[in-house]
Design a protein around this motif. Structure first.
Motif, PDB file in Angstrom:
ATOM      1  N   MET A   1     -28.207 -20.107  60.948  1.00  0.00           N
ATOM      2  CA  MET A   1     -29.189 -19.953  59.876  1.00  0.00           C
ATOM      3  C   MET A   1     -29.589 -18.495  59.739  1.00  0.00           C
ATOM      4  N   VAL A   2     -29.750 -18.036  58.501  1.00  0.00           N
ATOM      5  CA  VAL A   2     -30.157 -16.661  58.243  1.00  0.00           C
ATOM      6  C   VAL A   2     -31.579 -16.439  58.750  1.00  0.00           C
ATOM      7  N   GLU A   3     -31.777 -15.350  59.498  1.00  0.00           N
ATOM      8  CA  GLU A   3     -33.124 -15.037  59.983  1.00  0.00           C
ATOM      9  C   GLU A   3     -33.262 -13.549  60.258  1.00  0.00           C
ATOM     10  N   LEU A   4     -34.296 -12.965  59.671  1.00  0.00           N
ATOM     11  CA  LEU A   4     -34.686 -11.588  59.970  1.00  0.00           C
ATOM     12  C   LEU A   4     -35.938 -11.629  60.825  1.00  0.00           C
ATOM     13  N   LYS A   5     -35.854 -11.024  62.011  1.00  0.00           N
ATOM     14  CA  LYS A   5     -37.002 -10.989  62.917  1.00  0.00           C
ATOM     15  C   LYS A   5     -37.480  -9.540  63.054  1.00  0.00           C
ATOM     16  N   ILE A   6     -38.661  -9.289  62.534  1.00  0.00           N
ATOM     17  CA  ILE A   6     -39.316  -7.981  62.678  1.00  0.00           C
ATOM     18  C   ILE A   6     -40.355  -8.149  63.783  1.00  0.00           C
ATOM     19  N   SER A   7     -40.120  -7.474  64.910  1.00  0.00           N
ATOM     20  CA  SER A   7     -40.963  -7.710  66.085  1.00  0.00           C
ATOM     21  C   SER A   7     -41.646  -6.430  66.559  1.00  0.00           C
ATOM     22  N   ASN A   8     -42.984  -6.449  66.529  1.00  0.00           N
ATOM     23  CA  ASN A   8     -43.806  -5.355  67.066  1.00  0.00           C
ATOM     24  C   ASN A   8     -43.313  -3.989  66.568  1.00  0.00           C
ATOM     25  N   LEU A   9     -42.981  -3.914  65.300  1.00  0.00           N
ATOM     26  CA  LEU A   9     -42.355  -2.719  64.738  1.00  0.00           C
ATOM     27  C   LEU A   9     -43.385  -1.623  64.474  1.00  0.00           C
ATOM     28  N   SER A  10     -43.143  -0.465  65.077  1.00  0.00           N
ATOM     29  CA  SER A  10     -43.981   0.712  64.870  1.00  0.00           C
ATOM     30  C   SER A  10     -43.102   1.851  64.370  1.00  0.00           C
ATOM     31  N   ALA A  11     -43.645   2.645  63.437  1.00  0.00           N
ATOM     32  CA  ALA A  11     -42.839   3.724  62.870  1.00  0.00           C
ATOM     33  C   ALA A  11     -43.742   4.826  62.336  1.00  0.00           C
ATOM     34  N   SER A  12     -43.160   6.013  62.250  1.00  0.00           N
ATOM     35  CA  SER A  12     -43.908   7.167  61.755  1.00  0.00           C
ATOM     36  C   SER A  12     -43.063   7.932  60.747  1.00  0.00           C
ATOM     37  N   VAL A  13     -43.733   8.772  59.961  1.00  0.00           N
ATOM     38  CA  VAL A  13     -43.055   9.670  59.032  1.00  0.00           C
ATOM     39  C   VAL A  13     -43.757  11.026  59.118  1.00  0.00           C
ATOM     40  N   GLU A  14     -42.967  12.060  59.312  1.00  0.00           N
ATOM     41  CA  GLU A  14     -43.476  13.423  59.468  1.00  0.00           C
ATOM     42  C   GLU A  14     -44.560  13.492  60.534  1.00  0.00           C
ATOM     43  N   LYS A  16     -46.655  11.281  61.490  1.00  0.00           N
ATOM     44  CA  LYS A  16     -47.824  10.412  61.293  1.00  0.00           C
ATOM     45  C   LYS A  16     -47.428   8.960  61.460  1.00  0.00           C
ATOM     46  N   LYS A  17     -48.107   8.262  62.362  1.00  0.00           N
ATOM     47  CA  LYS A  17     -47.791   6.859  62.614  1.00  0.00           C
ATOM     48  C   LYS A  17     -48.315   6.008  61.467  1.00  0.00           C
ATOM     49  N   ILE A  18     -47.421   5.225  60.866  1.00  0.00           N
ATOM     50  CA  ILE A  18     -47.777   4.400  59.707  1.00  0.00           C
ATOM     51  C   ILE A  18     -47.776   2.919  60.060  1.00  0.00           C
ATOM     52  N   LEU A  19     -46.692   2.446  60.682  1.00  0.00           N
ATOM     53  CA  LEU A  19     -46.624   1.048  61.107  1.00  0.00           C
ATOM     54  C   LEU A  19     -47.053   0.952  62.562  1.00  0.00           C
ATOM     55  N   LYS A  20     -47.881  -0.047  62.867  1.00  0.00           N
ATOM     56  CA  LYS A  20     -48.511  -0.113  64.182  1.00  0.00           C
ATOM     57  C   LYS A  20     -48.350  -1.482  64.830  1.00  0.00           C
ATOM     58  N   GLY A  21     -47.110  -1.978  64.817  1.00  0.00           N
ATOM     59  CA  GLY A  21     -46.831  -3.254  65.473  1.00  0.00           C
ATOM     60  C   GLY A  21     -46.769  -4.405  64.490  1.00  0.00           C
ATOM     61  N   VAL A  22     -45.775  -4.390  63.608  1.00  0.00           N
ATOM     62  CA  VAL A  22     -45.637  -5.420  62.570  1.00  0.00           C
ATOM     63  C   VAL A  22     -44.726  -6.536  63.056  1.00  0.00           C
ATOM     64  N   ASP A  23     -45.182  -7.778  62.882  1.00  0.00           N
ATOM     65  CA  ASP A  23     -44.400  -8.968  63.240  1.00  0.00           C
ATOM     66  C   ASP A  23     -44.270  -9.870  62.020  1.00  0.00           C
ATOM     67  N   ILE A  24     -43.040 -10.033  61.535  1.00  0.00           N
ATOM     68  CA  ILE A  24     -42.767 -10.951  60.421  1.00  0.00           C
ATOM     69  C   ILE A  24     -41.378 -11.556  60.643  1.00  0.00           C
ATOM     70  N   ASP A  25     -41.270 -12.861  60.497  1.00  0.00           N
ATOM     71  CA  ASP A  25     -39.977 -13.554  60.560  1.00  0.00           C
ATOM     72  C   ASP A  25     -39.661 -14.133  59.186  1.00  0.00           C
TER      73      ASP A  25
END
Length: 245
Positions: A1-14, A16-25
């Motif tokens: 079955m198709v599934e995208l798991k976004i787990s505790n995703l944190s990210a920055s640009v230049e 600066k931290k923008i994403l701070k732990g994103v969880d979406i399935d």
């Protein structure tokens, strides 16, 4: 079955931290809506998912059908079945839409031996469905396009390239009522048990045409509320202030 798991995703640009732990399935057959105020990090999530080089993943993972895409290139993510319709699609002067789509399709689906004639007939059919003239086939990608035409071309790419997970970043912006209806119809037509959608939007405009199964509210780089379409309706009526309190 198709599934995208976004787990505790944190990210920055230049830096600066923008994403701070994103969880979406997101599973095949599901339509998810990601909403939030300006500056919440919604578009950042889309760019991070597709592997935009300006965004640095600082933690967490992006896994599609068991395959870890966290450190993969945009091309590898696309081949795995991930697709992003950009909020502000760029123009590529000198690259014809016909060549662009044919080359991209062959890269993503090398096993499909569809003839050139069959492929371009398919493109012409979908051009009509999104309200674009056949003359667009010979035009350069997004060159001289209006904002609405660029958004409709993003949906055309989705229909032709056949991804497993579709991320739509504010696909409703710049569209008039008629164009929005055509785009929504094409999204609904493409939606199946083998395809999952993550619709990023600031308002509920697109969601009046498409009922989401799940709604997530992003504030300051974190998902702070999860619900169904009733959550989107509440946002439409009351805005985001009640969430920030």
């Amino acid at each position: 079955m198709v599934e995208l798991k976004i787990s505790n995703l944190s990210a920055s640009v230049e830096g600066k931290k923008i994403l701070k732990g994103v969880d979406i399935d997101v599973k095949g057959g599901e339509i998810h809506a990601l909403m939030g105020p300006n500056g919440a990090g919604k578009s950042t999530l889309g760019n991070v998912l597709i592997g935009h080089p300006n965004y640095v993943i600082e933690g967490g993972s992006i896994i599609l059908d068991g395959k870890d895409l966290t450190d993969k290139t945009p091309e590898e993510r696309a081949r795995a079945g991930l697709f992003l319709a950009f909020q502000s699609p760029i123009s590529i002067p000198g690259v014809k839409i016909s060549s662009f789509l044919r080359t991209a399709y062959k890269q993503l689906h090398p096993e499909d031996k569809v003839t050139v004639t069959e492929f371009f007939n398919r493109v012409k059919e979908h051009l009509k469905l999104v309200g674009l003239d056949e003359s667009f086939m010979s035009r350069s990608v997004n060159d001289g396009f209006s904002g609405g035409e660029r958004k409709r071309f993003e949906i055309l790419q989705m229909a032709i390239l056949k991804p497993k997970i579709v991320v739509l970043d504010e696909i409703d912006s710049g569209l008039d009522v008629d164009a929005l209806r055509l785009v929504a119809e094409e999204i609904i037509k493409y939606h199946s048990k083998e395809v999952g959608f993550l619709i990023i939007t600031h308002y509920q405009r697109i969601l009046k045409n498409i009922d989401p199964d799940f709604v997530h509210i992003l504030v300051d780089g974190k998902v702070v509320r999860n619900g169904d379409k009733n959550l989107a309706l509440k946002i439409e009526e009351e805005g985001y202030d009640w969430i920030k309190e």
